[in-house]
Design a protein around this motif. Sequence first.
Motif, PDB file in Angstrom:
ATOM      1  N   LEU A 362      61.308  30.631 -65.840  1.00  0.00           N
ATOM      2  CA  LEU A 362      60.870  29.279 -65.470  1.00  0.00           C
ATOM      3  C   LEU A 362      60.814  28.360 -66.693  1.00  0.00           C
ATOM      4  O   LEU A 362      60.267  27.263 -66.611  1.00  0.00           O
ATOM      5  CB  LEU A 362      59.487  29.327 -64.805  1.00  0.00           C
ATOM      6  CG  LEU A 362      59.384  30.053 -63.460  1.00  0.00           C
ATOM      7  CD1 LEU A 362      57.965  29.913 -62.903  1.00  0.00           C
ATOM      8  CD2 LEU A 362      60.394  29.508 -62.470  1.00  0.00           C
ATOM      9  N   CYS A 363      61.340  28.824 -67.821  1.00  0.00           N
ATOM     10  CA  CYS A 363      61.354  27.991 -69.032  1.00  0.00           C
ATOM     11  C   CYS A 363      62.450  26.941 -68.916  1.00  0.00           C
ATOM     12  O   CYS A 363      63.626  27.304 -68.762  1.00  0.00           O
ATOM     13  CB  CYS A 363      61.590  28.856 -70.273  1.00  0.00           C
ATOM     14  SG  CYS A 363      60.318  30.108 -70.537  1.00  0.00           S
ATOM     15  N   PRO A 364      62.124  25.657 -68.994  1.00  0.00           N
ATOM     16  CA  PRO A 364      63.159  24.619 -68.877  1.00  0.00           C
ATOM     17  C   PRO A 364      64.143  24.687 -70.051  1.00  0.00           C
ATOM     18  O   PRO A 364      63.739  24.783 -71.211  1.00  0.00           O
ATOM     19  CB  PRO A 364      62.367  23.307 -68.919  1.00  0.00           C
ATOM     20  CG  PRO A 364      60.952  23.680 -68.599  1.00  0.00           C
ATOM     21  CD  PRO A 364      60.779  25.063 -69.140  1.00  0.00           C
ATOM     22  N   ARG A 365      65.432  24.658 -69.746  1.00  0.00           N
ATOM     23  CA  ARG A 365      66.483  24.611 -70.764  1.00  0.00           C
ATOM     24  C   ARG A 365      67.515  23.586 -70.342  1.00  0.00           C
ATOM     25  O   ARG A 365      67.966  23.592 -69.196  1.00  0.00           O
ATOM     26  CB  ARG A 365      67.166  25.972 -70.929  1.00  0.00           C
ATOM     27  CG  ARG A 365      66.380  26.960 -71.767  1.00  0.00           C
ATOM     28  CD  ARG A 365      67.210  28.196 -72.048  1.00  0.00           C
ATOM     29  NE  ARG A 365      66.485  29.142 -72.885  1.00  0.00           N
ATOM     30  CZ  ARG A 365      66.466  29.105 -74.208  1.00  0.00           C
ATOM     31  NH1 ARG A 365      67.151  28.158 -74.840  1.00  0.00           N
ATOM     32  NH2 ARG A 365      65.792  29.997 -74.896  1.00  0.00           N
ATOM     33  N   GLY A 366      67.882  22.729 -71.294  1.00  0.00           N
ATOM     34  CA  GLY A 366      68.836  21.681 -70.947  1.00  0.00           C
ATOM     35  C   GLY A 366      68.283  20.828 -69.816  1.00  0.00           C
ATOM     36  O   GLY A 366      67.171  20.322 -69.884  1.00  0.00           O
ATOM     37  N   LYS A 367      69.048  20.719 -68.727  1.00  0.00           N
ATOM     38  CA  LYS A 367      68.611  19.939 -67.568  1.00  0.00           C
ATOM     39  C   LYS A 367      68.004  20.819 -66.481  1.00  0.00           C
ATOM     40  O   LYS A 367      67.568  20.313 -65.445  1.00  0.00           O
ATOM     41  CB  LYS A 367      69.799  19.156 -66.992  1.00  0.00           C
ATOM     42  CG  LYS A 367      70.347  18.091 -67.938  1.00  0.00           C
ATOM     43  CD  LYS A 367      71.478  17.324 -67.287  1.00  0.00           C
ATOM     44  CE  LYS A 367      72.004  16.245 -68.222  1.00  0.00           C
ATOM     45  NZ  LYS A 367      73.114  15.471 -67.617  1.00  0.00           N
ATOM     46  N   ALA A 368      67.994  22.131 -66.711  1.00  0.00           N
ATOM     47  CA  ALA A 368      67.486  23.059 -65.696  1.00  0.00           C
ATOM     48  C   ALA A 368      66.002  23.329 -65.904  1.00  0.00           C
ATOM     49  O   ALA A 368      65.550  23.535 -67.025  1.00  0.00           O
ATOM     50  CB  ALA A 368      68.262  24.372 -65.757  1.00  0.00           C
ATOM     51  N   LEU A 369      65.256  23.348 -64.807  1.00  0.00           N
ATOM     52  CA  LEU A 369      63.824  23.667 -64.859  1.00  0.00           C
ATOM     53  C   LEU A 369      63.581  25.171 -64.832  1.00  0.00           C
ATOM     54  O   LEU A 369      62.489  25.638 -65.134  1.00  0.00           O
ATOM     55  CB  LEU A 369      63.099  22.998 -63.685  1.00  0.00           C
ATOM     56  CG  LEU A 369      63.056  21.465 -63.708  1.00  0.00           C
ATOM     57  CD1 LEU A 369      62.441  20.934 -62.416  1.00  0.00           C
ATOM     58  CD2 LEU A 369      62.286  20.968 -64.910  1.00  0.00           C
ATOM     59  N   GLY A 370      64.587  25.937 -64.459  1.00  0.00           N
ATOM     60  CA  GLY A 370      64.514  27.392 -64.450  1.00  0.00           C
ATOM     61  C   GLY A 370      65.922  27.939 -64.329  1.00  0.00           C
ATOM     62  O   GLY A 370      66.870  27.206 -64.063  1.00  0.00           O
ATOM     63  N   TYR A 371      66.083  29.236 -64.529  1.00  0.00           N
ATOM     64  CA  TYR A 371      67.430  29.810 -64.467  1.00  0.00           C
ATOM     65  C   TYR A 371      67.342  31.316 -64.280  1.00  0.00           C
ATOM     66  O   TYR A 371      66.315  31.951 -64.523  1.00  0.00           O
ATOM     67  CB  TYR A 371      68.221  29.489 -65.740  1.00  0.00           C
ATOM     68  CG  TYR A 371      67.631  30.069 -67.007  1.00  0.00           C
ATOM     69  CD1 TYR A 371      68.028  31.314 -67.502  1.00  0.00           C
ATOM     70  CD2 TYR A 371      66.647  29.369 -67.724  1.00  0.00           C
ATOM     71  CE1 TYR A 371      67.478  31.839 -68.653  1.00  0.00           C
ATOM     72  CE2 TYR A 371      66.091  29.886 -68.883  1.00  0.00           C
ATOM     73  CZ  TYR A 371      66.515  31.122 -69.339  1.00  0.00           C
ATOM     74  OH  TYR A 371      65.954  31.645 -70.478  1.00  0.00           O
ATOM     75  N   VAL A 372      68.456  31.875 -63.816  1.00  0.00           N
ATOM     76  CA  VAL A 372      68.632  33.319 -63.723  1.00  0.00           C
ATOM     77  C   VAL A 372      69.779  33.679 -64.659  1.00  0.00           C
ATOM     78  O   VAL A 372      70.883  33.138 -64.529  1.00  0.00           O
ATOM     79  CB  VAL A 372      68.964  33.769 -62.290  1.00  0.00           C
ATOM     80  CG1 VAL A 372      69.220  35.276 -62.246  1.00  0.00           C
ATOM     81  CG2 VAL A 372      67.851  33.398 -61.336  1.00  0.00           C
ATOM     82  N   ARG A 373      69.525  34.573 -65.607  1.00  0.00           N
ATOM     83  CA  ARG A 373      70.609  35.032 -66.478  1.00  0.00           C
ATOM     84  C   ARG A 373      71.153  36.326 -65.893  1.00  0.00           C
ATOM     85  O   ARG A 373      70.408  37.260 -65.638  1.00  0.00           O
ATOM     86  CB  ARG A 373      70.114  35.246 -67.906  1.00  0.00           C
ATOM     87  CG  ARG A 373      71.213  35.772 -68.833  1.00  0.00           C
ATOM     88  CD  ARG A 373      71.057  35.229 -70.225  1.00  0.00           C
ATOM     89  NE  ARG A 373      69.865  35.707 -70.894  1.00  0.00           N
ATOM     90  CZ  ARG A 373      69.774  36.860 -71.570  1.00  0.00           C
ATOM     91  NH1 ARG A 373      70.814  37.669 -71.649  1.00  0.00           N
ATOM     92  NH2 ARG A 373      68.661  37.196 -72.164  1.00  0.00           N
ATOM     93  N   HIS A 374      72.464  36.348 -65.703  1.00  0.00           N
ATOM     94  CA  HIS A 374      73.118  37.488 -65.068  1.00  0.00           C
ATOM     95  C   HIS A 374      73.773  38.381 -66.119  1.00  0.00           C
ATOM     96  O   HIS A 374      74.202  37.918 -67.176  1.00  0.00           O
ATOM     97  CB  HIS A 374      74.196  37.017 -64.086  1.00  0.00           C
ATOM     98  CG  HIS A 374      73.672  36.158 -62.979  1.00  0.00           C
ATOM     99  ND1 HIS A 374      73.209  36.671 -61.789  1.00  0.00           N
ATOM    100  CD2 HIS A 374      73.518  34.811 -62.885  1.00  0.00           C
ATOM    101  CE1 HIS A 374      72.807  35.694 -61.003  1.00  0.00           C
ATOM    102  NE2 HIS A 374      72.981  34.549 -61.646  1.00  0.00           N
TER     103      HIS A 374
END
Length: 501
Positions: A362-374
């Motif tokens: 849930l750490c914001p990076r760039g323009k994303a508020l969250g992400y899943v790293r595959h």
Amino acid sequence: MLKWKNEILIGIIPALLLFGLYKGTEYLPVILIAVLLIVAFFVVRLQRSGDAIGATGGKSSHKVSEQKPSYLKFDQIGGQDQAKAELMEALDFLIKKEQIAKLGIRPIKGILLTGPPGTGKTLLAKASAHYTNAVFSAASGSEFVEMYVGVGASRIRDMFKQVRLKAQKENKQNAIIFIDEIDVIGGKREGGQQREYDQTLNQLLTEMDGIHTKEEPRILIIAATNRKEMLDSALLRPGRFDRHIEVDLPDKKGRLSILDIHARNKPLSENVNMELIAEQTFGFSGAQLESVLNEAAIYAMRSNADILTKDHLGLAIDKVMMGEKTDREANEEEKVRVAYHELGHAILAEVVRVGSVSQVSLCPRGKALGYVRHNPPADHYLYTKTYIEGQIMIALGGAAAEEIYYGARSTGSRNDFEKAMELVRLMVDSGLTELGIVDIQMVPKKQFMDVNHAILDELMGSTKKILETYMIVFEQSLDVLMKEETLSGEQFRMMMRQIAS
């Protein structure tokens, strides 16, 4: 004698001026005209001087840069074994003159390196100069572009002239001219008004045609572009750029080779597995891989660490993929929505391909508020209909989770839908839809959109059904994410296995 004439002239002029003042002559108009003439004289002189410097490649900022090869060798470039082999074979025509003369082979005049940015095209050109022991001159296509007609063509002529003179001065038989971003001056010529670009391209074509096999020094042109389709056909024909070498993104073996090269001067922890890093950087270019190690070193410095750990490298991969962490603080309601959204992606990813989730954050990076790293899959280049549909469902997982919990979607799904529609377009292009084998450019827009909607609606329904069977995983994972802001792949898979058992 000349000295006496100058002294007499200096003495007469003031005397005439004083005599005129004595007689009441008006000198103001004469003085103004003289000043204007002097100013005009110096302006014209400066302009001619500037044009001469620009045309001859003198002290102008547009001078074609001549660089030494920096002793870069092919074995110092990782990840491009096929491209290196093709290039070295072509360069052998410069070195093995007796063999090619015996077989009647015409020497290659030009080599075109094509491929995505950051894949090592410039490095290959520099290594070519070392391999052939040739004079090396580098220029960018933008250096030949000017608003003044004829200046670019003049610079092309001077570039070839300078290279020949330098090769003769250094007593070398070969010279290499490298032109980066050649599409700037080598774009397709169109009918109508003559452009400065066309004259520059025409001059380049003329210079390449003037390279004869017996002429010394022999000049080889190496050019690079990531937009080959924009180049004029006259440049691409045999006899000009004879070899077209694809410098593509590296595979896993190539990525590992590049990582090893850039890790030589960095202290790595024993827990760093470079093979795992090579797997996680699927689709990265050589420049991005170098950036991963550099950013990892920066993270180590920030944490006052003496060595680079796998955590530093993990953070570096995230940064190169998505950008630096931002200071944006979402409110509690938005944070919960983002958590459900990302968990929707993660659950579908694990269902489609077990072991694919590396981290949910849930750490914001760039323009994303969250992400899943595959964890990227093994390198493969052919995709079945089932595989593409699985990727579409992963992309739709976030929006499907929001619909289940909130009854509606948010703008956070915009990029997911763009990716899903690109995959549908790939299916249509590949003849994997009900349209059969078609040219997508010839398909009516309404018919394409009908197929697009049918596929996405069907897969969205399937995605929701899958997610509804993992409601407990949502609830358990949400508690961890809200407290820790990150959830490792192993933790997530343990929760998934509990449901399966």
